[in-house]
Design an enzyme around this catalytic site. Sequence first.
Site, PDB file in Angstrom:
ATOM      1  N   LYS A 101       0.848  -1.206   0.000  1.00  0.00           N
ATOM      2  CA  LYS A 101       0.000   0.000   0.000  1.00  0.00           C
ATOM      3  C   LYS A 101       0.879   1.250   0.000  1.00  0.00           C
ATOM      4  O   LYS A 101       0.578   2.243  -0.665  1.00  0.00           O
ATOM      5  CB  LYS A 101      -0.885   0.036   1.256  1.00  0.00           C
ATOM      6  CG  LYS A 101      -2.146  -0.779   1.158  1.00  0.00           C
ATOM      7  CD  LYS A 101      -2.976  -0.507   2.412  1.00  0.00           C
ATOM      8  CE  LYS A 101      -4.240  -1.313   2.428  1.00  0.00           C
ATOM      9  NZ  LYS A 101      -4.943  -1.210   3.716  1.00  0.00           N
ATOM     10  N   TYR A 155       7.489  -5.935  -1.583  1.00  0.00           N
ATOM     11  CA  TYR A 155       8.436  -4.835  -1.791  1.00  0.00           C
ATOM     12  C   TYR A 155       8.796  -4.735  -3.281  1.00  0.00           C
ATOM     13  O   TYR A 155       8.634  -3.662  -3.883  1.00  0.00           O
ATOM     14  CB  TYR A 155       9.682  -5.101  -0.953  1.00  0.00           C
ATOM     15  CG  TYR A 155      10.728  -3.999  -1.006  1.00  0.00           C
ATOM     16  CD1 TYR A 155      10.517  -2.775  -0.376  1.00  0.00           C
ATOM     17  CD2 TYR A 155      11.945  -4.198  -1.662  1.00  0.00           C
ATOM     18  CE1 TYR A 155      11.491  -1.768  -0.402  1.00  0.00           C
ATOM     19  CE2 TYR A 155      12.915  -3.205  -1.694  1.00  0.00           C
ATOM     20  CZ  TYR A 155      12.686  -2.003  -1.064  1.00  0.00           C
ATOM     21  OH  TYR A 155      13.656  -1.008  -1.099  1.00  0.00           O
TER      22      TYR A 155
HETATM   23  P1  NAD Z   1      14.238   3.518   6.120  1.00  0.00           P
HETATM   24  O1  NAD Z   1      13.356   2.425   6.560  1.00  0.00           O
HETATM   25  O2  NAD Z   1      15.302   3.984   7.039  1.00  0.00           O
HETATM   26  O3  NAD Z   1      13.395   4.796   5.679  1.00  0.00           O
HETATM   27  C1  NAD Z   1      12.080   4.729   5.201  1.00  0.00           C
HETATM   28  C2  NAD Z   1      11.284   5.845   5.882  1.00  0.00           C
HETATM   29  O4  NAD Z   1       9.952   5.835   5.381  1.00  0.00           O
HETATM   30  C3  NAD Z   1      11.199   5.667   7.405  1.00  0.00           C
HETATM   31  O5  NAD Z   1      11.481   6.886   8.036  1.00  0.00           O
HETATM   32  C4  NAD Z   1       9.750   5.236   7.626  1.00  0.00           C
HETATM   33  O6  NAD Z   1       9.262   5.597   8.902  1.00  0.00           O
HETATM   34  C5  NAD Z   1       9.055   5.961   6.482  1.00  0.00           C
HETATM   35  N1  NAD Z   1       7.773   5.347   6.092  1.00  0.00           N
HETATM   36  C6  NAD Z   1       7.518   4.039   5.857  1.00  0.00           C
HETATM   37  N2  NAD Z   1       6.234   3.883   5.474  1.00  0.00           N
HETATM   38  C7  NAD Z   1       5.673   5.120   5.474  1.00  0.00           C
HETATM   39  C8  NAD Z   1       4.378   5.618   5.173  1.00  0.00           C
HETATM   40  N3  NAD Z   1       3.378   4.791   4.818  1.00  0.00           N
HETATM   41  N4  NAD Z   1       4.161   6.941   5.275  1.00  0.00           N
HETATM   42  C9  NAD Z   1       5.147   7.795   5.664  1.00  0.00           C
HETATM   43  N5  NAD Z   1       6.394   7.388   5.955  1.00  0.00           N
HETATM   44  C10 NAD Z   1       6.646   6.060   5.865  1.00  0.00           C
HETATM   45  O7  NAD Z   1      14.868   3.048   4.728  1.00  0.00           O
HETATM   46  P2  NAD Z   1      15.948   3.731   3.790  1.00  0.00           P
HETATM   47  O8  NAD Z   1      17.067   2.777   3.641  1.00  0.00           O
HETATM   48  O9  NAD Z   1      16.233   5.111   4.231  1.00  0.00           O
HETATM   49  O10 NAD Z   1      15.156   3.753   2.403  1.00  0.00           O
HETATM   50  C11 NAD Z   1      14.569   4.928   1.886  1.00  0.00           C
HETATM   51  C12 NAD Z   1      14.016   4.618   0.496  1.00  0.00           C
HETATM   52  O11 NAD Z   1      15.065   4.172  -0.364  1.00  0.00           O
HETATM   53  C13 NAD Z   1      12.955   3.514   0.489  1.00  0.00           C
HETATM   54  O12 NAD Z   1      11.933   3.849  -0.401  1.00  0.00           O
HETATM   55  C14 NAD Z   1      13.717   2.303  -0.013  1.00  0.00           C
HETATM   56  O13 NAD Z   1      12.865   1.414  -0.693  1.00  0.00           O
HETATM   57  C15 NAD Z   1      14.720   2.945  -0.961  1.00  0.00           C
HETATM   58  N6  NAD Z   1      15.899   2.089  -1.119  1.00  0.00           N
HETATM   59  C16 NAD Z   1      16.808   1.958  -0.114  1.00  0.00           C
HETATM   60  C17 NAD Z   1      17.902   1.112  -0.288  1.00  0.00           C
HETATM   61  C18 NAD Z   1      18.966   0.944   0.763  1.00  0.00           C
HETATM   62  O14 NAD Z   1      19.907   0.165   0.554  1.00  0.00           O
HETATM   63  N7  NAD Z   1      18.922   1.626   1.881  1.00  0.00           N
HETATM   64  C19 NAD Z   1      18.047   0.386  -1.480  1.00  0.00           C
HETATM   65  C20 NAD Z   1      17.072   0.524  -2.460  1.00  0.00           C
HETATM   66  C21 NAD Z   1      16.015   1.391  -2.281  1.00  0.00           C
END
Ligand code: NAD
Length: 325
Positions: A101, A155
Amino acid sequence: MNTATTTATAGCRRILITGGAGFIGSHLCERLLNEGHDVICLDNYFTGSKNNILHLLHNKHFELVRHDITTPYLAEVDEIYNLACPASPVHYQYNPIKTIKTSVMGAINMLGLAKRTKAKILQASTSEVYGDPVIHPQPEYYWGNVNCNGVRSCYDEGKRCAETLFMDYHRQNKVRIKIIRIFNTYGPHMHPNDGRVVSNFIVQALSGKDLTIYGDGCQTRSFQYVDDLVEGMVRMMATPDSFTGPVNIGNPCEFTMLELAELVIKLTKSKSKIIHLPLPADDPKQRRPDIALAKEKLNGWQPLIPLEEGLKRTIDYFRHSFFTK
Ligand code: NAD
Ligand code: UDP
């Protein structure tokens, strides 16, 4: 004209960062504030934390909003970075329906906002759209090898559907979009219990516990330090509207999990041992970005921080945040 543009001072843009209190989002908030922009950080704190952005709260150009992107959010903005989504397998599998979602309804809500305000919007997509890749390294034109009903699908398929929505809003409504595919990124502000391999190994090594390698440890990943990613994100947002991506942003230096575990033990000077646990379902065997497109389109962008240097900085962060009395 976008009203945010009319109210912002010259050169200063109003920028919305969803997931701004998370690991990557918190670094991006800091970078954009340092460049003199107004930043709205929106987060529901599922995996993020106010601690990641505490040092920014005094800044009058910083606004913090508790909000869940599965419901619409209204504001006048010039740019949107859509990062909200749990990123570690442990967290995104905790409530898989909520994960999908967040990716799909969150994308629709943020794209709707971008359409109304004429803001540019960047999607944090992922190397997971390639699934368990049979082409190596992965170029953007590779369509991937993804299980659509496995435990990682909430995911992987959520992110793939978000890419579809971004392209359709662009084709149908002329929304100015940018898609980046992020490969495994690490650094300070990672959640100590989020289960990702870098944070797991560092926390285990610093607490003298065994390092848990899943499977035989010969699977590979390519690890990017967070500052290199943030630089790539900002450059991507600044590209001409004609360039939408998707573009890979990652470090092409590839390591096995065994190599990573040995390096973490060496750098922490830990006495921890390595143990092997069962491999999780659908765990990709290899992953490495082809970054030729990023180099070409993002002014010669390439990662600058080698794994050993990035690990040292990350270990320092974990040591000071969680292991000093
Ligand atoms: P993270 O989990 O630290 O950050 C995600 C943030 O989104 C968190 O602060 C969480 O509270 C918030 N969140 C989750 N669901 C939410 C919602 N429904 N409404 C509002 N906020 C919400 O992860 P990250 O590593 O910082 O990743 C950030 C983005 O980068 C993500 O979209 C992730 O898919 C993408 N990404 C990260 C990596 C990685 O290696 N870190 C790799 C590929 C993609
Ligand atoms: N992994 C591991 N031990 C851990 C955590 C993860 O061996 O304690 C492995 C995991 O099975 C995968 C790799 O490390 O092969 C990267 O896992 P992570 O969850 O960090 O990212 P992703 O699988 O999403 O790339």
